[in-house]
Design a protein around this motif. Structure first.
Motif, PDB file in Angstrom:
ATOM      1  N   VAL A 269       0.837  -1.199   0.000  1.00  0.00           N
ATOM      2  CA  VAL A 269       0.000   0.000   0.000  1.00  0.00           C
ATOM      3  C   VAL A 269       0.874   1.252   0.000  1.00  0.00           C
ATOM      4  O   VAL A 269       0.598   2.234  -0.708  1.00  0.00           O
ATOM      5  CB  VAL A 269      -0.938  -0.003   1.231  1.00  0.00           C
ATOM      6  N   TYR A 270       1.926   1.234   0.788  1.00  0.00           N
ATOM      7  CA  TYR A 270       2.856   2.369   0.892  1.00  0.00           C
ATOM      8  C   TYR A 270       3.450   2.696  -0.473  1.00  0.00           C
ATOM      9  O   TYR A 270       3.509   3.865  -0.877  1.00  0.00           O
ATOM     10  CB  TYR A 270       3.955   1.993   1.887  1.00  0.00           C
ATOM     11  N   TYR A 271       3.891   1.671  -1.190  1.00  0.00           N
ATOM     12  CA  TYR A 271       4.448   1.856  -2.536  1.00  0.00           C
ATOM     13  C   TYR A 271       3.405   2.434  -3.484  1.00  0.00           C
ATOM     14  O   TYR A 271       3.658   3.413  -4.192  1.00  0.00           O
ATOM     15  CB  TYR A 271       4.954   0.507  -3.054  1.00  0.00           C
ATOM     16  N   VAL A 272       2.228   1.831  -3.502  1.00  0.00           N
ATOM     17  CA  VAL A 272       1.174   2.285  -4.412  1.00  0.00           C
ATOM     18  C   VAL A 272       0.829   3.745  -4.158  1.00  0.00           C
ATOM     19  O   VAL A 272       0.731   4.552  -5.091  1.00  0.00           O
ATOM     20  CB  VAL A 272      -0.083   1.397  -4.271  1.00  0.00           C
ATOM     21  N   ALA A 273       0.675   4.109  -2.889  1.00  0.00           N
ATOM     22  CA  ALA A 273       0.260   5.472  -2.549  1.00  0.00           C
ATOM     23  C   ALA A 273       1.328   6.495  -2.920  1.00  0.00           C
ATOM     24  O   ALA A 273       1.053   7.490  -3.607  1.00  0.00           O
ATOM     25  CB  ALA A 273      -0.067   5.560  -1.063  1.00  0.00           C
ATOM     26  N   LEU A 274       2.574   6.273  -2.487  1.00  0.00           N
ATOM     27  CA  LEU A 274       3.608   7.274  -2.698  1.00  0.00           C
ATOM     28  C   LEU A 274       4.027   7.396  -4.162  1.00  0.00           C
ATOM     29  O   LEU A 274       4.261   8.500  -4.661  1.00  0.00           O
ATOM     30  CB  LEU A 274       4.831   6.985  -1.824  1.00  0.00           C
ATOM     31  N   VAL A 275       4.132   6.268  -4.848  1.00  0.00           N
ATOM     32  CA  VAL A 275       4.540   6.320  -6.257  1.00  0.00           C
ATOM     33  C   VAL A 275       3.434   6.948  -7.097  1.00  0.00           C
ATOM     34  O   VAL A 275       3.691   7.801  -7.959  1.00  0.00           O
ATOM     35  CB  VAL A 275       4.919   4.921  -6.775  1.00  0.00           C
ATOM     36  N   THR A 276       2.194   6.549  -6.849  1.00  0.00           N
ATOM     37  CA  THR A 276       1.070   7.142  -7.584  1.00  0.00           C
ATOM     38  C   THR A 276       1.024   8.651  -7.358  1.00  0.00           C
ATOM     39  O   THR A 276       0.865   9.435  -8.301  1.00  0.00           O
ATOM     40  CB  THR A 276      -0.259   6.500  -7.147  1.00  0.00           C
ATOM     41  N   ARG A 277       1.155   9.063  -6.111  1.00  0.00           N
ATOM     42  CA  ARG A 277       1.088  10.491  -5.785  1.00  0.00           C
ATOM     43  C   ARG A 277       2.216  11.266  -6.463  1.00  0.00           C
ATOM     44  O   ARG A 277       2.004  12.368  -6.987  1.00  0.00           O
ATOM     45  CB  ARG A 277       1.159  10.672  -4.269  1.00  0.00           C
ATOM     46  N   ALA A 278       3.413  10.704  -6.479  1.00  0.00           N
ATOM     47  CA  ALA A 278       4.553  11.385  -7.090  1.00  0.00           C
ATOM     48  C   ALA A 278       4.317  11.627  -8.578  1.00  0.00           C
ATOM     49  O   ALA A 278       4.545  12.730  -9.098  1.00  0.00           O
ATOM     50  CB  ALA A 278       5.827  10.565  -6.882  1.00  0.00           C
ATOM     51  N   TYR A 279       3.829  10.594  -9.272  1.00  0.00           N
ATOM     52  CA  TYR A 279       3.590  10.740 -10.713  1.00  0.00           C
ATOM     53  C   TYR A 279       2.381  11.628 -10.990  1.00  0.00           C
ATOM     54  O   TYR A 279       2.353  12.346 -11.991  1.00  0.00           O
ATOM     55  CB  TYR A 279       3.446   9.360 -11.366  1.00  0.00           C
ATOM     56  N   ARG A 280       1.383  11.607 -10.099  1.00  0.00           N
ATOM     57  CA  ARG A 280       0.245  12.502 -10.261  1.00  0.00           C
ATOM     58  C   ARG A 280       0.712  13.959 -10.214  1.00  0.00           C
ATOM     59  O   ARG A 280       0.326  14.782 -11.048  1.00  0.00           O
ATOM     60  CB  ARG A 280      -0.776  12.250  -9.155  1.00  0.00           C
ATOM     61  N   LYS A 281       1.536  14.269  -9.209  1.00  0.00           N
ATOM     62  CA  LYS A 281       2.006  15.646  -9.069  1.00  0.00           C
ATOM     63  C   LYS A 281       2.928  16.037 -10.217  1.00  0.00           C
ATOM     64  O   LYS A 281       2.892  17.181 -10.696  1.00  0.00           O
ATOM     65  CB  LYS A 281       2.717  15.826  -7.730  1.00  0.00           C
ATOM     66  N   ALA A 282       3.756  15.100 -10.664  1.00  0.00           N
ATOM     67  CA  ALA A 282       4.642  15.394 -11.788  1.00  0.00           C
ATOM     68  C   ALA A 282       3.838  15.656 -13.056  1.00  0.00           C
ATOM     69  O   ALA A 282       4.156  16.568 -13.830  1.00  0.00           O
ATOM     70  CB  ALA A 282       5.615  14.238 -12.001  1.00  0.00           C
ATOM     71  N   LEU A 283       2.785  14.884 -13.289  1.00  0.00           N
ATOM     72  CA  LEU A 283       1.922  15.104 -14.451  1.00  0.00           C
ATOM     73  C   LEU A 283       1.165  16.423 -14.326  1.00  0.00           C
ATOM     74  O   LEU A 283       1.002  17.150 -15.315  1.00  0.00           O
ATOM     75  CB  LEU A 283       0.942  13.945 -14.610  1.00  0.00           C
ATOM     76  N   ASP A 284       0.705  16.729 -13.115  1.00  0.00           N
ATOM     77  CA  ASP A 284      -0.004  17.993 -12.904  1.00  0.00           C
ATOM     78  C   ASP A 284       0.917  19.178 -13.198  1.00  0.00           C
ATOM     79  O   ASP A 284       0.483  20.197 -13.757  1.00  0.00           O
ATOM     80  CB  ASP A 284      -0.528  18.079 -11.471  1.00  0.00           C
ATOM     81  N   ALA A 285       2.184  19.056 -12.814  1.00  0.00           N
ATOM     82  CA  ALA A 285       3.148  20.115 -13.103  1.00  0.00           C
ATOM     83  C   ALA A 285       3.400  20.221 -14.602  1.00  0.00           C
ATOM     84  O   ALA A 285       3.488  21.324 -15.159  1.00  0.00           O
ATOM     85  CB  ALA A 285       4.454  19.858 -12.358  1.00  0.00           C
ATOM     86  N   PHE A 298       6.827  15.996  -3.411  1.00  0.00           N
ATOM     87  CA  PHE A 298       6.148  14.714  -3.624  1.00  0.00           C
ATOM     88  C   PHE A 298       7.022  13.783  -4.463  1.00  0.00           C
ATOM     89  O   PHE A 298       7.084  12.578  -4.213  1.00  0.00           O
ATOM     90  CB  PHE A 298       4.802  14.939  -4.318  1.00  0.00           C
ATOM     91  N   ILE A 299       7.695  14.335  -5.463  1.00  0.00           N
ATOM     92  CA  ILE A 299       8.597  13.544  -6.300  1.00  0.00           C
ATOM     93  C   ILE A 299       9.783  13.043  -5.484  1.00  0.00           C
ATOM     94  O   ILE A 299      10.222  11.899  -5.628  1.00  0.00           O
ATOM     95  CB  ILE A 299       9.070  14.379  -7.512  1.00  0.00           C
ATOM     96  N   ALA A 300      10.288  13.892  -4.600  1.00  0.00           N
ATOM     97  CA  ALA A 300      11.437  13.517  -3.767  1.00  0.00           C
ATOM     98  C   ALA A 300      11.125  12.316  -2.881  1.00  0.00           C
ATOM     99  O   ALA A 300      12.033  11.561  -2.499  1.00  0.00           O
ATOM    100  CB  ALA A 300      11.866  14.706  -2.911  1.00  0.00           C
ATOM    101  N   GLU A 301       9.855  12.106  -2.547  1.00  0.00           N
ATOM    102  CA  GLU A 301       9.466  10.992  -1.683  1.00  0.00           C
ATOM    103  C   GLU A 301       9.706   9.626  -2.333  1.00  0.00           C
ATOM    104  O   GLU A 301       9.681   8.599  -1.646  1.00  0.00           O
ATOM    105  CB  GLU A 301       7.998  11.116  -1.283  1.00  0.00           C
ATOM    106  N   LEU A 302       9.946   9.584  -3.641  1.00  0.00           N
ATOM    107  CA  LEU A 302      10.240   8.306  -4.284  1.00  0.00           C
ATOM    108  C   LEU A 302      11.483   7.654  -3.694  1.00  0.00           C
ATOM    109  O   LEU A 302      11.628   6.425  -3.719  1.00  0.00           O
ATOM    110  CB  LEU A 302      10.417   8.488  -5.794  1.00  0.00           C
ATOM    111  N   GLU A 303      12.397   8.468  -3.159  1.00  0.00           N
ATOM    112  CA  GLU A 303      13.599   7.921  -2.531  1.00  0.00           C
ATOM    113  C   GLU A 303      13.266   7.154  -1.256  1.00  0.00           C
ATOM    114  O   GLU A 303      14.072   6.345  -0.788  1.00  0.00           O
ATOM    115  CB  GLU A 303      14.589   9.046  -2.217  1.00  0.00           C
ATOM    116  N   VAL A 305      10.650   5.144  -0.967  1.00  0.00           N
ATOM    117  CA  VAL A 305       9.900   3.949  -1.348  1.00  0.00           C
ATOM    118  C   VAL A 305      10.903   2.840  -1.651  1.00  0.00           C
ATOM    119  O   VAL A 305      11.948   3.113  -2.258  1.00  0.00           O
ATOM    120  CB  VAL A 305       9.028   4.218  -2.588  1.00  0.00           C
ATOM    121  N   PRO A 306      10.650   1.600  -1.241  1.00  0.00           N
ATOM    122  CA  PRO A 306      11.599   0.525  -1.574  1.00  0.00           C
ATOM    123  C   PRO A 306      11.881   0.455  -3.073  1.00  0.00           C
ATOM    124  O   PRO A 306      10.970   0.424  -3.887  1.00  0.00           O
ATOM    125  CB  PRO A 306      10.863  -0.740  -1.097  1.00  0.00           C
ATOM    126  N   HIS A 307      13.168   0.447  -3.424  1.00  0.00           N
ATOM    127  CA  HIS A 307      13.554   0.358  -4.836  1.00  0.00           C
ATOM    128  C   HIS A 307      15.024  -0.014  -4.948  1.00  0.00           C
ATOM    129  O   HIS A 307      15.810   0.171  -4.031  1.00  0.00           O
ATOM    130  CB  HIS A 307      13.304   1.697  -5.547  1.00  0.00           C
TER     131      HIS A 307
END
Length: 481
Positions: A269-285, A298-303, A305-307
């Protein structure tokens, strides 16, 4: 561009929608390439229908992307009425044998070609268009230039490509390694992720492997090195990097893509929420809805997320895609809890009254003991004061929220609140409490299966998640991750 997020279960489907996905893709029963994901079954279609009503503008895609054997086709026909209970907008398929069945049974659902079909040229796209497909999820080997050429040749076909997540070392995921070593075919949804297995390694080589310096070199390909990396509980061999295109969305849009897709139906759930939110904000920008500065945190939060180490895949260069990765997929945080609805005044009053009754009952029980037993109990309580119930007390301007713990956390920790549309919120120890929802007494800690109430000095947005620092986290060298 449409943002498409993964949903391995109903809970993840909610967070995909709430955190900004335009559409989410799910798997049903045994007909998805992620059979080991929770997937959807029984009466969960009722909850899915509720979510579609809650998010009426969102779409739902169903992955039926296995390679069907005859028995699979018959099984699907026998369960087709069950699938009709889901509000499915499109099916993602690779096997053409299922196409006429879907066209007959689901005439209003679109057909999307799975990336497993390895469609990477305009002639193939034209062919699939004639078969009735409205979208092609391109093979991961397609470059941005090739995507642009395909869009120019077939402008009325929707094109989708992956933008984030794990990559398979095999061509479009057509790996035989799992089937060869375990009898579990990746093409039937049973991939055992053999390339990332916990292979054992000789004791005298363990320290070398942990250093990241141990590599494979094929006899006739001198100078081409493939790392072997030993972690705490795994050894990675021929493991691909994770793809991350969040800084290149303008190029993806310019190439003609209609949708970008996040990998991860087996992720948290953590991955889905943070990654989705990051790309949503990047697309909105990208679309001018918010500024790049507003999207940046929001994009910085990808760091967080497990990866593994990231790459741009095949989009710009095959050389970049051919580099394998080593190291663990980790995050410095634990997902502590999911926050539910705020309790109203009446519900809060009821909880405070429960706490008062719990304290009185404890006192009455203690006073009812004989003198000797009472003294023994008091000595025990002196050594273990945490056994003495303390009723929650009303605090001015504090808020109460239903809380579902997902990992252990305690009141000495600092909470970090993740919400769909708000920057990170920090709540320090002393600024929040945990209340037992059954007794109204304060709790020192909570754990999975311990439902409780979060009593906090700040307002928390609907759909928020709570994380805490993982004290057992080991910082990974990014060059070896």
């Amino acid at each position: 561009m449409e943002l498409l997020s993964p949903a391995g279960n109903v809970e993840k489907l909610y967070y995909a929608y709430a955190y900004g996905a335009d559409a989410a893709y799910i798997g049903l029963k045994k007909f998805s390439l992620r059979v080991k994901a929770d997937n959807f079954y029984d009466d969960e279609y009722k909850r899915v229908c509720e979510l579609k009503n809650q998010f009426p503008e969102k779409k739902l895609y169903c992955a039926l992307n296995i390679a069907f054997h005859n028995s699979d086709i018959e099984s699907f026909k026998n369960t087709v009425d069950y699938f009709k209970r889901y509000p499915i907008d499109a099916f993602i398929v690779q096997d053409l044998g299922i196409v006429p069945i879907l066209q007959k049974e689901f005439p209003n659902a679109a057909l999307h070609l799975s990336t497993q079909a390895s469609c990477i040229n305009s002639e193939a796209v034209q062919f699939y268009k004639r078969l009735g497909f409205s979208r092609i999820v391109l093979g991961r080997e397609a470059s941005l230039e090739e995507i642009r050429q395909i869009k120019d040749a077939v402008p009325d076909m929707e094109l989708e490509a992956f933008c984030h997540g794990a990559m398979c070392i095999a061509y479009s995921g057509r790996c035989l390694m799992s089937a060869y070593l375990t009898g579990r075919s990746a093409q039937s949804g049973f991939c055992s992720h053999t390339c990332r297995w916990n292979f054992t390694i000789a004791t005298d080589a363990k320290q070398l492997a942990e250093s990241g310096a141990l590599v494979l070199e094929e006899e006739k390909r001198r100078g081409e090195y493939f790392p072997i990396f030993e972690g705490d509980d795994f050894t990675a061999v021929l493991s691909s990097k994770d793809i991350m295109m969040i800084h290149h969305l303008s190029d993806m849009k310019a190439a003609g893509l209609d949708a970008i897709k996040i990998e991860g139906r087996m992720k948290s759930v953590y991955y889905v929420a943070l990654v989705t939110r990051a790309y949503r904000k990047a697309l909105d920008a990208l679309e001018g809805k918010i500024t790049a500065e507003e999207a940046a945190p929001f994009i910085a939060e990808l760091e967080n997320v497990p990866h593994r180490e990231t790459t741009t895949g095949f989009y710009y260069s095959h050389d970049e895609a051919d580099k394998t990765a080593s190291g663990a997929s980790e995050s410095p945080y634990l997902l502590a809890a999911a926050v539910g609805n705020e309790l109203n005044d009446s519900e809060q009053t009821t909880l405070f009254e429960k706490g008062a009754r719990t304290v009185r009952a404890f006192s009455d029980e203690l006073n009812a003991l004989c003198k000797e037993a009472q003294e023994a109990r008091k000595r025990d309580l002196k050594n273990h004061p945490e056994k003495i119930p303390v009723a929650a007390q009303k605090k001015a301007h504090w808020h109460m929220y239903a809380c579902t713990p997902l990992n252990k956390f305690d009141i000495a920790q600092t909470l970090e609140v993740i919400a769909p549309n708000e920057p990170l919120k920090i709540i320090k120890s002393g600024e929040w409490q945990l209340v037992n929802s059954e007794t109204g007494a304060l709790r020192e800690w909570a754990f999975d299966s311990h439902p409780c109430v979060l009593y906090v000095s700040q307002m928390i947005a609907r759909g928020a998640l709570i994380r805490v620092l993982d004290n057992g986290h080991k910082k990974i060298d990014k060059h070896k991750r």
